[in-house]
Design a protein around this motif. Structure first.
Motif, short mmCIF file in Angstrom:
data_model
loop_
_atom_site.label_atom_id
_atom_site.label_comp_id
_atom_site.label_asym_id
_atom_site.label_seq_id
_atom_site.Cartn_x
_atom_site.Cartn_y
_atom_site.Cartn_z
N LEU A 99 49.34 30.42 36.65
CA LEU A 99 48.39 30.61 37.75
C LEU A 99 48.83 31.68 38.75
CD1 LEU A 99 47.42 26.89 38.33
CD2 LEU A 99 46.00 28.67 37.27
N ARG A 100 50.12 32.00 38.75
CA ARG A 100 50.63 33.06 39.64
C ARG A 100 50.38 34.45 39.09
NH1 ARG A 100 55.71 30.07 39.47
NH2 ARG A 100 55.48 28.38 40.95
N THR A 101 50.06 34.57 37.81
CA THR A 101 49.84 35.89 37.23
C THR A 101 48.62 36.51 37.90
OG1 THR A 101 48.53 35.02 35.41
CG2 THR A 101 50.87 35.36 35.00
N PRO A 102 48.74 37.76 38.33
CA PRO A 102 47.64 38.38 39.06
C PRO A 102 46.40 38.61 38.19
CG PRO A 102 49.64 39.75 39.10
CD PRO A 102 49.91 38.60 38.20
N LEU A 103 45.27 38.54 38.84
CA LEU A 103 43.99 38.84 38.20
C LEU A 103 43.33 39.99 38.94
CD1 LEU A 103 42.50 35.24 37.79
CD2 LEU A 103 43.39 36.70 35.97
N ALA A 104 42.61 40.82 38.21
CA ALA A 104 41.89 41.92 38.85
C ALA A 104 40.76 41.36 39.71
CB ALA A 104 41.31 42.85 37.78
N GLU A 105 40.59 41.91 40.90
CA GLU A 105 39.57 41.42 41.83
C GLU A 105 38.15 41.67 41.36
OE1 GLU A 105 40.12 41.87 46.00
OE2 GLU A 105 42.30 41.74 45.82
N ARG A 106 37.97 42.50 40.34
CA ARG A 106 36.62 42.74 39.80
C ARG A 106 36.17 41.63 38.86
NH1 ARG A 106 33.87 47.26 40.17
NH2 ARG A 106 32.91 46.87 38.15
N LEU A 107 37.09 40.78 38.44
CA LEU A 107 36.73 39.69 37.53
C LEU A 107 35.77 38.72 38.23
CD1 LEU A 107 40.18 38.99 35.90
CD2 LEU A 107 38.18 39.98 34.81
N PRO A 108 34.86 38.12 37.47
CA PRO A 108 33.87 37.22 38.08
C PRO A 108 34.47 36.10 38.93
CG PRO A 108 33.29 37.65 35.81
CD PRO A 108 34.64 38.29 36.03
N ILE A 109 35.62 35.61 38.54
CA ILE A 109 36.23 34.50 39.28
C ILE A 109 36.64 34.89 40.70
CG2 ILE A 109 38.55 34.93 38.44
CD1 ILE A 109 38.97 31.95 38.31
N LEU A 110 36.94 36.14 40.93
CA LEU A 110 37.39 36.58 42.25
C LEU A 110 36.37 37.43 42.99
CD1 LEU A 110 41.08 37.55 41.37
CD2 LEU A 110 40.25 35.44 42.43
N SER A 111 35.34 37.85 42.31
CA SER A 111 34.35 38.74 42.91
C SER A 111 33.62 38.07 44.06
CB SER A 111 33.33 39.17 41.85
OG SER A 111 32.33 39.95 42.45
N LYS A 112 33.39 38.83 45.09
CA LYS A 112 32.63 38.34 46.24
C LYS A 112 31.23 38.95 46.25
CE LYS A 112 36.59 37.30 49.14
NZ LYS A 112 37.15 36.51 48.14
N LYS A 113 30.86 39.56 45.14
CA LYS A 113 29.54 40.19 45.03
C LYS A 113 28.43 39.16 45.15
CE LYS A 113 30.68 44.45 44.04
NZ LYS A 113 30.41 45.53 44.93
N HIS A 114 27.35 39.58 45.77
CA HIS A 114 26.15 38.75 45.86
C HIS A 114 25.01 39.61 45.34
CE1 HIS A 114 23.77 35.43 47.38
NE2 HIS A 114 22.85 36.32 47.62
N PHE A 115 24.21 39.05 44.46
CA PHE A 115 23.11 39.81 43.88
C PHE A 115 21.88 38.91 43.76
CE2 PHE A 115 26.55 38.84 40.99
CZ PHE A 115 25.98 38.05 40.02
N PRO A 116 20.71 39.50 43.57
CA PRO A 116 19.46 38.75 43.62
C PRO A 116 19.38 37.52 42.71
CG PRO A 116 18.99 41.08 43.67
CD PRO A 116 20.47 40.94 43.41
N PHE A 117 20.00 37.55 41.55
CA PHE A 117 19.92 36.40 40.68
C PHE A 117 20.51 35.15 41.34
CE2 PHE A 117 21.36 33.43 37.47
CZ PHE A 117 20.19 33.26 36.74
N ILE A 118 21.56 35.33 42.13
CA ILE A 118 22.17 34.20 42.84
C ILE A 118 21.14 33.54 43.75
CG2 ILE A 118 24.00 33.48 44.44
CD1 ILE A 118 25.06 34.40 41.70
N ASP A 119 20.36 34.37 44.46
CA ASP A 119 19.30 33.83 45.33
C ASP A 119 18.26 33.07 44.52
OD1 ASP A 119 20.52 34.95 47.59
OD2 ASP A 119 19.41 36.84 47.36
N ALA A 120 17.85 33.63 43.38
CA ALA A 120 16.85 32.98 42.53
C ALA A 120 17.40 31.64 42.01
CB ALA A 120 16.48 33.89 41.37
N TRP A 121 18.65 31.61 41.65
CA TRP A 121 19.28 30.38 41.16
C TRP A 121 19.30 29.32 42.26
CZ3 TRP A 121 25.14 29.59 40.02
CH2 TRP A 121 25.33 28.42 39.28
N ASN A 122 19.70 29.72 43.46
CA ASN A 122 19.72 28.79 44.59
C ASN A 122 18.32 28.26 44.90
OD1 ASN A 122 22.50 28.69 45.10
ND2 ASN A 122 22.42 30.60 46.25
#
Length: 152
Positions: A99-122
């Motif tokens: 769990l200490r091994t670094p992950l790239a921030e672009r990976l879905p698990i770490l991404s803070k991106k918000h996009f329209p599909f998220i709103d539709a899902w909510n």
């Protein structure tokens, strides 16, 4: 890598999946950690893990293979026990090291991106919750609420 101050069981599962790149291994290790097998050797049935803990999302043979891989890679220790049960302990340090091994921030698990599909899902989730509330309210009308009517 940008981690939250406090992680929960969902975060742990997502991080295990991302690092293992393997759903069965992540799911089985998550079940073992949930049972606190990193503290004490714990008795498990492959069938119980498959059917109860993972709600039949993985067949018993897949669970067995995941346990074998986790054992071979040093994440768990396994001892056979009578009556089709297996004694398993989790190597806590090996899991924490993973769990200490670094992950790239672009990976879905770490991404803070918000996009329209998220709103539709909510919105869809909110609609479903409202529909369930309406159905529950209408079921409560007419004495269907489970309350005992007055005898007097």
């Amino acid at each position: 890598m940008n981690l939250k101050d406090s992680m929960n069981c969902n975060d742990l599962f997502a991080h295990l999946i991302q690092r293992f790149k393997n759903y069965p291994d992540a799911a089985v290790l998550w079940v073992l950690l949930k049972a606190q097998a990193e503290k004490n050797e714990t008795s498990f049935s492959i069938g119980d893990i498959s059917h109860i803990e993972l709600c039949d999302t993985l067949p018993k043979t897949t669970v067995q293979r995941a346990i074998h891989r986790l054992h071979e890679t040093g994440f768990i220790s396994v001892r056979a026990q009578k009556n089709t049960r297996t004694l398993i302990s989790v190597n806590r340090e090996a899991v924490l090291s993973l769990l200490r091994t670094p992950l790239a921030e672009r990976l879905p698990i770490l991404s803070k991106k918000h996009f329209p599909f998220i709103d539709a899902w909510n919105e869809d989730i909110a609609k479903q919750a409202a529909q369930v509330a309406i159905e529950n309210a209408s079921a409560d009308e007419g004495g269907k609420s489970g309350e005992v009517p007055d005898a007097g």
